[in-house]
Write an enzyme that holds these catalytic residues in place. Sequence first.
Site, PDB file in Angstrom:
ATOM      1  N   ARG A 169      40.463  34.873  39.569  1.00  0.00           N
ATOM      2  CA  ARG A 169      39.679  35.606  38.556  1.00  0.00           C
ATOM      3  C   ARG A 169      40.399  36.877  38.076  1.00  0.00           C
ATOM      4  NH1 ARG A 169      37.285  31.554  39.115  1.00  0.00           N
ATOM      5  NH2 ARG A 169      35.041  31.193  38.953  1.00  0.00           N
ATOM      6  N   SER A 240      28.855  34.052  37.714  1.00  0.00           N
ATOM      7  CA  SER A 240      28.963  34.695  39.038  1.00  0.00           C
ATOM      8  C   SER A 240      29.170  36.184  38.839  1.00  0.00           C
ATOM      9  CB  SER A 240      30.173  34.160  39.798  1.00  0.00           C
ATOM     10  OG  SER A 240      30.048  32.795  40.040  1.00  0.00           O
ATOM     11  N   GLU A 340      32.627  40.839  39.289  1.00  0.00           N
ATOM     12  CA  GLU A 340      33.574  39.972  38.580  1.00  0.00           C
ATOM     13  C   GLU A 340      33.616  40.235  37.065  1.00  0.00           C
ATOM     14  OE1 GLU A 340      35.652  37.258  36.640  1.00  0.00           O
ATOM     15  OE2 GLU A 340      33.551  36.705  36.624  1.00  0.00           O
TER      16      GLU A 340
END
Length: 358
Positions: A169, A240, A340
């Site tokens: 990520r 997420s 995130e």
Amino acid sequence: MEKTKVNIIDGLSLAERHTFALAARSSHALMLEDEQQLPSISPPSDRIQGKYWLLGEGSNTLFLEDIDALIIQVLLKGKGVIKEDQDFIWLRAAAGEHWDDFVSYSLTQGGFGLENLSWIPGSVGAAPIQNIGAYGVEVEAYIEVIKCWDFFRHQWVSIAKSDCDFSYRNSNFKSCWRGRYLITEVVFKLPKVPNVNTSYPDIDRALEASLPTPEMVREAVISVRKKKLPDPKQLPNAGSFFKNPILSQSDFNRLKSKFTDMVGFKIPGDQVKVAAGWLLEYLGFKGHRDGQFGCYCKQALILVNHLDGGSVSSGQDLRVYIRTICDSVRATFGLELEVEPVMVDQQLIDRLPLNSVL
Ligand code: EPU
């Protein structure tokens, strides 16, 4: 050379331009439909005091407050086949193409590998920034080159995959290059012979055939995602909300001896990716709600904006909720959660390297 006309809008509501749908406005905005506009706004004009922020479809961005800057929403369109040989096909897609439309297109062209990344919200140009990943695949595996406008040098550049420093990520676009490059196009190199990846238990369970085709994997991924993840149009969210923490195998074993049900997935380098969703569910956050914000009832790792928490909550209230979750995880497991999606406030924009020198 004559400059392309640029239509800068004064004052734009951002609630409809990011999937978490916080109430926020930007002082200026530009809908970028033609890349030839870029030289005309670079360096950014006095009118916006040089400050800008780049936006795709807003599925991994949260606007925490009103922003005094030019929001450049990338709406560049177009996709096609560049070339092919016996083993591979090279496809290009402009940054403003919808990611899932491109995944579908890649399969129709006989280029495989992206099927596990089906139904991920967002645009093609955003995919490399946080190196989107799902069900055992990360997009970096299929990227060859990324074409960009460089706001520092005022020129077009092509950046090879090897220079992007892709990781879980993350990439240089999300870290040290933030604000420098506007991605205009991504070139993918896809194998023509399918090699389906059904290693993720959810996908394996959803597949009925023993020798699935990439198209079947795509259907399975879409059905799993639709069952587990909230549709931002019905319940605003940014996917997420925290990364899964990465631990050494020995640290994981130590925790696992105390929390015997803890879920973790082995990754290369003798490390384990701990399921942050499990940590949150263990702590009672699954389906939990605090005013406007909460954790989704079917997947605790997804923070949601119920939009109806009584009085309208602010980005500041969201920060408080995030802190409550992180403190609770730290107190029980001794682990640090990392947010995130990108949380945008004025301070972040002011600190961008180019913004701070102008
Ligand atoms: N789990 C729970 N309770 C929960 C949620 C999860 O116990 O409420 C446990 C379950 O054991 C489950 C495991 O956690 O099997 C993993 O959950 P899931 O399969 O939903 O995946 P994840 O680790 O929570 C990651 C990505 C997702 C991606 C899926 C599938 C991150 C931060 N998230 O989620 O990506 O779709 O794997 O590959 O790595 C996104 O980035 O926005 C995103 C949705």
